[in-house]
Structures are given as structure tokens and as C-alpha cells.
Motif scaffolding. Structure first.
Motif, mmCIF file in Angstrom:
data_model
loop_
_atom_site.group_PDB
_atom_site.id
_atom_site.type_symbol
_atom_site.label_atom_id
_atom_site.label_comp_id
_atom_site.label_asym_id
_atom_site.label_seq_id
_atom_site.Cartn_x
_atom_site.Cartn_y
_atom_site.Cartn_z
ATOM 1 N N ALA A 61 21.110 20.483 23.076
ATOM 2 C CA ALA A 61 20.699 21.196 24.286
ATOM 3 C C ALA A 61 20.389 20.249 25.434
ATOM 4 O O ALA A 61 20.668 20.558 26.601
ATOM 5 N N LEU A 62 19.843 19.088 25.131
ATOM 6 C CA LEU A 62 19.421 18.152 26.185
ATOM 7 C C LEU A 62 20.471 17.091 26.519
ATOM 8 O O LEU A 62 20.374 16.450 27.566
ATOM 9 N N ALA A 63 21.461 16.910 25.660
ATOM 10 C CA ALA A 63 22.457 15.852 25.868
ATOM 11 C C ALA A 63 23.264 16.091 27.142
ATOM 12 O O ALA A 63 23.707 17.210 27.398
ATOM 13 N N LEU A 133 21.713 27.136 23.720
ATOM 14 C CA LEU A 133 20.657 26.797 24.673
ATOM 15 C C LEU A 133 21.217 26.069 25.891
ATOM 16 O O LEU A 133 20.787 26.302 27.024
ATOM 17 N N LYS A 134 22.195 25.188 25.666
ATOM 18 C CA LYS A 134 22.806 24.485 26.791
ATOM 19 C C LYS A 134 23.559 25.455 27.691
ATOM 20 O O LYS A 134 23.490 25.365 28.922
ATOM 21 N N ALA A 135 24.280 26.410 27.093
ATOM 22 C CA ALA A 135 24.990 27.417 27.882
ATOM 23 C C ALA A 135 24.003 28.276 28.672
ATOM 24 O O ALA A 135 24.252 28.614 29.834
ATOM 25 N N ALA A 136 22.863 28.618 28.067
ATOM 26 C CA ALA A 136 21.836 29.394 28.773
ATOM 27 C C ALA A 136 21.274 28.591 29.946
ATOM 28 O O ALA A 136 21.035 29.136 31.033
ATOM 29 N N GLY A 185 28.036 32.202 30.334
ATOM 30 C CA GLY A 185 29.206 32.324 29.477
ATOM 31 C C GLY A 185 29.260 33.537 28.579
ATOM 32 O O GLY A 185 30.237 33.729 27.854
ATOM 33 N N ALA A 186 28.244 34.377 28.598
ATOM 34 C CA ALA A 186 28.259 35.588 27.766
ATOM 35 C C ALA A 186 29.228 36.614 28.350
ATOM 36 O O ALA A 186 29.636 36.513 29.522
ATOM 37 N N ARG A 187 29.597 37.601 27.542
ATOM 38 C CA ARG A 187 30.444 38.681 28.053
ATOM 39 C C ARG A 187 29.714 39.385 29.187
ATOM 40 O O ARG A 187 28.532 39.658 29.089
#
Length: 194
Positions: A61-63, A133-136, A185-187
Motif C-alpha cells: 500500500a505504501l510502496a 488499499l493503494k487503489a483506494a 478503479g471499482a466498477r
């Protein structure tokens, strides 16, 4: 592409594409991996797996957040002739390109259960959670800037991965309503027509 347009894939969709397969393969491997006693035993394996889950999720998530934020700040406006790739096409391309890595990861997670029960599967599930989490986080970035972020398809490698890799020199931006995926990125949820 016609008149010099580029094929564009949603950045958050590429990041999020691996979250579900990693999560479910990890859960399956952890569930099966609890059965053998292993070398360390379940009393050590399960807490070790929980720690690996948290470390994997946080690490993914943090990378490279700084790289993503820098690319987002410098995003150019998408051109008139750019073609926006559907969410389903982007997800399918990523999963098809990474299927052998996913299966190898699952096999390694299952095999590790004979040493440390459930730990490998929990790590795999943690990696999937980290991608989600990264996408959020990218979704919050998109909402704040009121710009959806897109990456050129030809800048991704042939497997559809590395959305912030060295080959990606910049991102494109569109309005928040473009494409068929919501911020993150969600529908996209469509309102029912009355």
C-alpha cells in the motif's frame, strides 16, 4: 490509433487488478495451510502469518506513493483522439499476463504450510489487500484533483503491469465521469433509470 491518439488504461484499475486474485488465492492457501502441523506448529504459524499479512499489506500500500503522486501532479490532459480502455479489458489483460505468477505464488504459499502453517497464504492475502488499499488511495487522489488518471497502454509491459514503472514517463487525465470505472478503479455504479 487514428490521428495520433493513444490507448489509455486507468491507472487505478491496473493497480487494483491483482487485488482479488491475490486475496482469494491467499485465503485458500491459508485455509488449506492450517491443516498440516508444519515444522513450527500452528501456534507459531498463524500469528506469524498475521504479522506477514500486515507487513505485506502495508508494504504494498505504501510502496512508490511518491512516484504515483508525482506522476499525478504532472498528468497531461488526454487528447481528443485518445481511446479509453474498458475496465474489463484492463483487468483481463493484467490477470492473463500474470496468471503464471499467481499460480506460482499460490503453490509456494501452499508448500510453505509444511514449514510454517498458513503463513504463506496470509502473506499472499496481505499483498492483495495492499493493492486494494493503494487503489483506494489513488481514488482519493483522483477525487481530490477531480481528474481520473490514465496510463498509456504501450508504456505498460506486455503483461499489463508496472503502472508506475520506469517506462511510464507521464499520465493522462480526464474528467471524473470518463470511462466505465469509478475513482479508485471499482466498477462504476449507475443510477437506475426510472
Amino acid at each position: 490509433m487514428a490521428r495520433g491518439g493513444q490507448g489509455l488504461a486507468r491507472l487505478a484499475v491496473v493497480v487494483r487488478a491483482g487485488a482479488a486474485p491475490l486475496w482469494w488465492l491467499g485465503v485458500a492457501a491459508a485455509g488449506i495451510g492450517v491443516v498440516p502441523e508444519g515444522v513450527t506448529g500452528r501456534r507459531i504459524g498463524v500469528p506469524a502469518g498475521a504479522a506477514l499479512f500486515l507487513i505485506g499489506a502495508a508494504g504494498v500500500a505504501l510502496a512508490r506513493r511518491g512516484r504515483y503522486a508525482a506522476l499525478a501532479r504532472e498528468a497531461a490532459r488526454a487528447g481528443k483522439y485518445d481511446v479509453l480502455q474498458d475496465r474489463a479489458v484492463t483487468v483481463r489483460a493484467w490477470r492473463r499476463g500474470h496468471r503464471w505468477w499467481l499460480l506460482l505464488g499460490w503453490a509456494v504459499a501452499l508448500g510453505s504450510a509444511f514449514v510454517v502453517p498458513a503463513a504463506g497464504g496470509m502473506l499472499l492475502a496481505g499483498l492483495g489487500t495492499g493493492l486494494w488499499l493503494k487503489a483506494a488511495w489513488l481514488g482519493r487522489l483522483e477525487r481530490t484533483g477531480e481528474t481520473l488518471l490514465w496510463v498509456r497502454v504501450d508504456r505498460l509491459d506486455r503483461r499489463g503491469g508496472r503502472p508506475a514503472g520506469r517506462a511510464v514517463k507521464g499520465l493522462r487525465g480526464t474528467g471524473i465521469a470518463a470511462g466505465d470505472a469509478a475513482p479508485g478503479g471499482a466498477r462504476r455504479r449507475t443510477a437506475a433509470v426510472v
